[in-house]
Scaffold this active site. Structure first.
Site, PDB file in Angstrom:
ATOM      1  N   ARG A  27      -6.639  16.809  39.716  1.00  0.00           N
ATOM      2  CA  ARG A  27      -5.382  17.918  40.479  1.00  0.00           C
ATOM      3  C   ARG A  27      -4.195  16.701  40.572  1.00  0.00           C
ATOM      4  O   ARG A  27      -2.850  17.510  41.358  1.00  0.00           O
ATOM      5  CB  ARG A  27      -6.160  18.121  41.435  1.00  0.00           C
ATOM      6  CG  ARG A  27      -7.038  18.952  41.422  1.00  0.00           C
ATOM      7  CD  ARG A  27      -7.735  19.918  42.954  1.00  0.00           C
ATOM      8  NE  ARG A  27      -6.623  20.478  43.237  1.00  0.00           N
ATOM      9  CZ  ARG A  27      -6.583  21.757  43.934  1.00  0.00           C
ATOM     10  NH1 ARG A  27      -7.935  21.784  43.276  1.00  0.00           N
ATOM     11  NH2 ARG A  27      -6.484  22.255  44.491  1.00  0.00           N
ATOM     12  N   TRP A  79      -0.826  14.385  43.606  1.00  0.00           N
ATOM     13  CA  TRP A  79       0.214  14.019  43.100  1.00  0.00           C
ATOM     14  C   TRP A  79       2.170  14.971  43.143  1.00  0.00           C
ATOM     15  O   TRP A  79       1.927  16.148  44.229  1.00  0.00           O
ATOM     16  CB  TRP A  79       0.091  16.002  42.312  1.00  0.00           C
ATOM     17  CG  TRP A  79       1.053  16.534  40.299  1.00  0.00           C
ATOM     18  CD1 TRP A  79       1.416  15.255  40.449  1.00  0.00           C
ATOM     19  CD2 TRP A  79       2.461  17.082  41.057  1.00  0.00           C
ATOM     20  NE1 TRP A  79       1.986  16.375  39.151  1.00  0.00           N
ATOM     21  CE2 TRP A  79       2.962  16.671  39.811  1.00  0.00           C
ATOM     22  CE3 TRP A  79       2.858  17.488  42.108  1.00  0.00           C
ATOM     23  CZ2 TRP A  79       4.105  17.354  39.294  1.00  0.00           C
ATOM     24  CZ3 TRP A  79       4.257  18.567  41.579  1.00  0.00           C
ATOM     25  CH2 TRP A  79       4.750  18.169  40.051  1.00  0.00           C
ATOM     26  N   GLY A 135       0.811  20.434  48.951  1.00  0.00           N
ATOM     27  CA  GLY A 135       1.255  21.981  49.109  1.00  0.00           C
ATOM     28  C   GLY A 135       2.945  21.622  49.101  1.00  0.00           C
ATOM     29  O   GLY A 135       3.123  19.897  49.217  1.00  0.00           O
ATOM     30  N   LYS A 176       0.763  20.925  23.525  1.00  0.00           N
ATOM     31  CA  LYS A 176      -0.231  19.749  23.836  1.00  0.00           C
ATOM     32  C   LYS A 176       0.456  18.163  23.204  1.00  0.00           C
ATOM     33  O   LYS A 176       0.120  17.493  24.012  1.00  0.00           O
ATOM     34  CB  LYS A 176      -1.323  20.634  22.576  1.00  0.00           C
ATOM     35  CG  LYS A 176      -2.596  20.295  23.283  1.00  0.00           C
ATOM     36  CD  LYS A 176      -3.116  21.374  24.328  1.00  0.00           C
ATOM     37  CE  LYS A 176      -2.429  21.629  25.311  1.00  0.00           C
ATOM     38  NZ  LYS A 176      -3.276  22.797  26.006  1.00  0.00           N
ATOM     39  N   GLU A 184       1.832  16.550  26.020  1.00  0.00           N
ATOM     40  CA  GLU A 184       2.607  16.059  26.876  1.00  0.00           C
ATOM     41  C   GLU A 184       1.051  15.402  27.153  1.00  0.00           C
ATOM     42  O   GLU A 184       0.658  14.469  27.734  1.00  0.00           O
ATOM     43  CB  GLU A 184       1.451  17.541  27.650  1.00  0.00           C
ATOM     44  CG  GLU A 184       0.126  17.715  27.325  1.00  0.00           C
ATOM     45  CD  GLU A 184      -0.227  19.299  28.024  1.00  0.00           C
ATOM     46  OE1 GLU A 184      -0.006  19.173  29.570  1.00  0.00           O
ATOM     47  OE2 GLU A 184      -1.231  20.700  27.082  1.00  0.00           O
ATOM     48  N   LYS A 216      -3.292  19.412  37.597  1.00  0.00           N
ATOM     49  CA  LYS A 216      -4.164  20.725  36.795  1.00  0.00           C
ATOM     50  C   LYS A 216      -3.791  21.235  36.689  1.00  0.00           C
ATOM     51  O   LYS A 216      -3.341  22.522  36.511  1.00  0.00           O
ATOM     52  CB  LYS A 216      -5.596  20.495  36.589  1.00  0.00           C
ATOM     53  CG  LYS A 216      -5.823  21.285  36.167  1.00  0.00           C
ATOM     54  CD  LYS A 216      -6.339  21.051  34.898  1.00  0.00           C
ATOM     55  CE  LYS A 216      -7.173  22.561  33.787  1.00  0.00           C
ATOM     56  NZ  LYS A 216      -6.472  22.256  32.370  1.00  0.00           N
TER      57      LYS A 216
HETATM   58  C1  F6R Z   1      -1.229  22.630  29.235  1.00  0.00           C
HETATM   59  C2  F6R Z   1      -1.512  22.913  30.655  1.00  0.00           C
HETATM   60  C3  F6R Z   1      -0.010  23.905  31.894  1.00  0.00           C
HETATM   61  C4  F6R Z   1      -0.763  25.402  32.020  1.00  0.00           C
HETATM   62  C5  F6R Z   1      -0.140  26.048  33.139  1.00  0.00           C
HETATM   63  C6  F6R Z   1      -0.507  27.358  34.207  1.00  0.00           C
HETATM   64  O1  F6R Z   1      -1.661  22.626  28.657  1.00  0.00           O
HETATM   65  O2  F6R Z   1      -2.437  22.780  31.013  1.00  0.00           O
HETATM   66  O3  F6R Z   1       0.890  24.554  30.991  1.00  0.00           O
HETATM   67  O4  F6R Z   1      -1.435  26.739  31.197  1.00  0.00           O
HETATM   68  O5  F6R Z   1       0.075  24.301  34.245  1.00  0.00           O
HETATM   69  O6  F6R Z   1      -1.951  26.538  34.697  1.00  0.00           O
HETATM   70  P1  F6R Z   1      -2.579  27.944  34.937  1.00  0.00           P
HETATM   71  O7  F6R Z   1      -3.396  28.511  33.397  1.00  0.00           O
HETATM   72  O8  F6R Z   1      -3.869  27.395  35.482  1.00  0.00           O
HETATM   73  O9  F6R Z   1      -2.058  29.527  35.876  1.00  0.00           O
END
Ligand code: F6R
Length: 605
Positions: free
Chosen positions: A27, A74, A99, A481, A484, A600
């Site tokens: 996270r 983060w 947050g 991909k 990143e 994440k």
């Molecule tokens: C890239 C990745 C991000 C998520 C994006 C949305 O590998 O994981 O681009 O797809 O941050 O996240 P969610 O799906 O959790 O809303």
């Protein structure tokens, strides 16, 4: 983003807090810290960087107690150094926060005027000082937190620890999730089920605006109006509590390999044994004039691919928006539309805000989510699951293919409901969908070839991805991909668009990765391949045997994916695309599961 865990218990907590942080590191991993009550006073250990650095700081100067809190950060406000690492402390109050406190400057000014000082650049410290200041004025920790919550603007999950209070933690959530875990003579607070999973299976998902007073005996929950409320106790699934790499080097590799299984599991939630498709909550696409898909990052590329499916298979118009732009462009919304939100975490701040925007505008909202207890799932009218299980690698893989599988099933159901598909056509599509896991398994066999070309690609400065039709968004996903996790600059383009500008980027040896099965668009893409090859590009072609044979004169490095029905081919082709990024990153030696600067779940705008 940011991981939170707190334990008020009857045995030592420090090792368990560190263990919790290891589970939550996905996270955020800019800094980490913990605080326990040592002789009635909070003792903190903090370090910049990953949990490993905190472990070293802790080993050098151990401390333990039966109550404590811990955080992995983060960074939003303030550099990711030790000073800005959580927990933050002011007087008797120690706090961890996930947050953003939007009015922290105003609060700081007000507290400055009362003679309070600050040692960090964070917004979170203002919360600790605010609560401590209130306690200085003679009120209890509970009253002080209650008062402070009414002053905070923004999105947060908070957990407070108080000097002299060895049987009290207070947690609060607004905008960011927080769960309470109920143990035997112990109570836990955590930013998600992963935080508390191995400690207990009994959890309470706090609702928006809730706050909770946790003691060893349990938790009392209050709603946003400070009324005591009873929230249901959920039982965690065994797999929600465990996240281990098994025999794989990285979670990302493990998650790539899990795809055939989790895609099959996801499809089983939609496709019945008789190959009809059932949709939850009476979802009926014949009632909607169009579908508005909103999501971020990889999830938005799943939405882009779904657009082709809904339009081709169900003749249903679709618009796709990036969530961070959606509400700011003040879209003219058609109340006859279905607003569909796609999110792995179900907590992405922009996607959640877009959902609220559509709800306020009177649209029916549906959410395709991987975390059923998430905010997006709770707030949507209709919840459509992906059953990928916990995704730990920061780069999304299995959640993406599960989103695609579910979206393809939705498009087929929409086609049947709207009369765009005959019964036989719908059955044929459902049959080919059920075949996808098998073909994904076969696609995993491309790994050896991909590994062999990873070294050369890892030396590239720029990489281009090309695709046509559904392979255009897949090209965007491939480029995302790669950049990143390998930090190589990469861009995805619609194959036909290249000559309108980007072709100028091609130099001798520039890798161009073309995703093109031998389908009705193959010849067009083959012409675009000729154009880049003529300018010195180093071609990599992900195609089936027929496609590779036809393009042999261009001498591309070939990745042979299995032949697949056009509906499911993008799901199958996602596998080599992910493996390519993975092996290039491994070759470069980057931190594959926790690439720099990322987290994440993005719970801030
Ligand atoms: C890239 C990745 C991000 C998520 C994006 C949305 O590998 O994981 O681009 O797809 O941050 O996240 P969610 O799906 O959790 O809303």
């Amino acid at each position: 983003m940011c991981g939170i865990i707190g334990i008020v218990g009857d045995k030592p907590v420090a090792e368990r807090l560190l263990d919790g942080l290891r589970r939550l590191e996905y996270r955020g991993y800019d800094s980490a810290g913990l605080a326990v009550l040592d002789d009635g006073k909070a003792a903190r250990r903090r370090a910049a960087g990953k949990i490993k650095a905190l472990e070293s700081a802790f080993e050098a100067d151990p401390v333990d107690a039966h109550i404590g809190i811990a955080h992995t950060r983060w960074a939003t406000h303030g550099a990711p150094n030790e000073t800005n690492a959580h927990p933050h402390r002011a007087g008797r109050v120690t706090v961890i926060h996930n947050g953003i406190i939007e009015n922290f400057r105003e609060l700081k000014d007000e507290l400055h005027a009362k003679g309070r000082t600050f040692v960090t650049q964070t917004d979170s410290e203002a919360v600790a000082v605010l609560v401590d200041q209130a306690m200085d004025e003679g009120i209890t920790p509970r009253e002080a937190v209650q008062g402070a919550l009414s002053r905070l603007e923004g999105a947060f999950a908070l957990v407070f620890l108080f000097d002299g209070e060895d049987d009290l933690l207070i947690g609060a959530r607004r905008g960011s999730p927080l769960v309470v875990g109920l143990g035997d003579g112990e109570t836990y607070l955590g930013s998600d089920a992963m935080a508390v999973g191995p400690l207990t299976r009994r959890v309470i998902y706090l609702k928006e605006g809730d706050w909770a007073v946790a003691t060893r005996a349990g938790a009392t929950v209050y709603d946003e109006d400070n009324q005591e409320v009873t929230r249901p106790v959920a039982l965690l699934e065994a797999n929600q509590a465990v996240a281990a790499k098994g025999n794989h080097r990285h979670f990302m590799e493990k998650e790539i390999y899990e795809q055939p299984e989790v895609v099959a599991r996801t499809l089983s939630a939609y496709v019945n044994e008789d190959l009809t498709i059932s949709l939850r909550d009476g979802l009926d696409f014949s009632q909607f004039s169009r579908v508005l898909i909103t999501a971020c990052g990889t999830a938005s590329f799943a939405g882009e691919i779904a657009r082709y499916w809904f339009e081709q298979v169900a003749k249903l118009p679709v618009e796709v928006d990036i969530a961070s732009e959606f509400r700011y462009r003040e879209p003219a919304l058609d109340t006859g539309a279905l607003a569909l939100f796609i999110s792995q975490s179900g907590e992405t701040a922009d996607t959640l805000a877009a959902l609220r925007y559509c709800k306020d505008a009177g649209l029916t909202t549906a959410a395709l989510v991987n975390v059923p207890e998430s905010s997006i799932a709770r707030e949507a009218d209709i919840v459509l699951p992906t059953l990928a299980g916990p995704e730990i690698g920061v780069a999304s893989t299995k959640a993406f293919t599960c989103q695609l599988a579910a979206l393809a099933a939705l498009a087929v159901a929409a086609g049947a409901q709207r009369g765009a598909l005959s019964k036989d056509e719908a059955t044929a599509h459902a049959r080919s969908l059920m075949h996808a896991p098998h073909l994904m398994n076969k696609a995993l066999e491309t790994e050896t070839d991909i590994q062999a070309m990873a070294q050369e690609l890892s030396r590239a400065r720029d990489v281009l991805y090309l695709g046509r039709g559904v392979y255009f968004p897949l090209a965007l996903e491939g480029a995302l991909k790669l950049k990143e996790i390998s930090y190589i600059h990469a861009e995805g383009y619609a194959a036909g668009e290249l000559k309108h500008g980007p072709i100028a980027l091609i130099e001798d040896g520039t890798p161009v990765i073309v995703i093109a099965p031998h389908d009705k668009l193959f010849d067009k893409t083959a012409s675009n391949m000729q154009e880049v090859a003529a300018r010195g590009a180093r071609l990599v072609l992900i195609s089936d045997e027929k496609g590779l044979k036809e393009a042999a004169d261009l001498e591309p490095a070939g990745i042979a994916a299995p032949e697949a029905d056009p509906l499911i081919a993008p799901i199958v082709y996602a596998v080599p695309v992910q493996l390519l990024a993975y092996h290039v990153a491994v070759e470069k030696g980057t931190d594959v599961d926790q690439p720099r600067n990322l987290a994440k779940s993005v719970t801030v705008e």
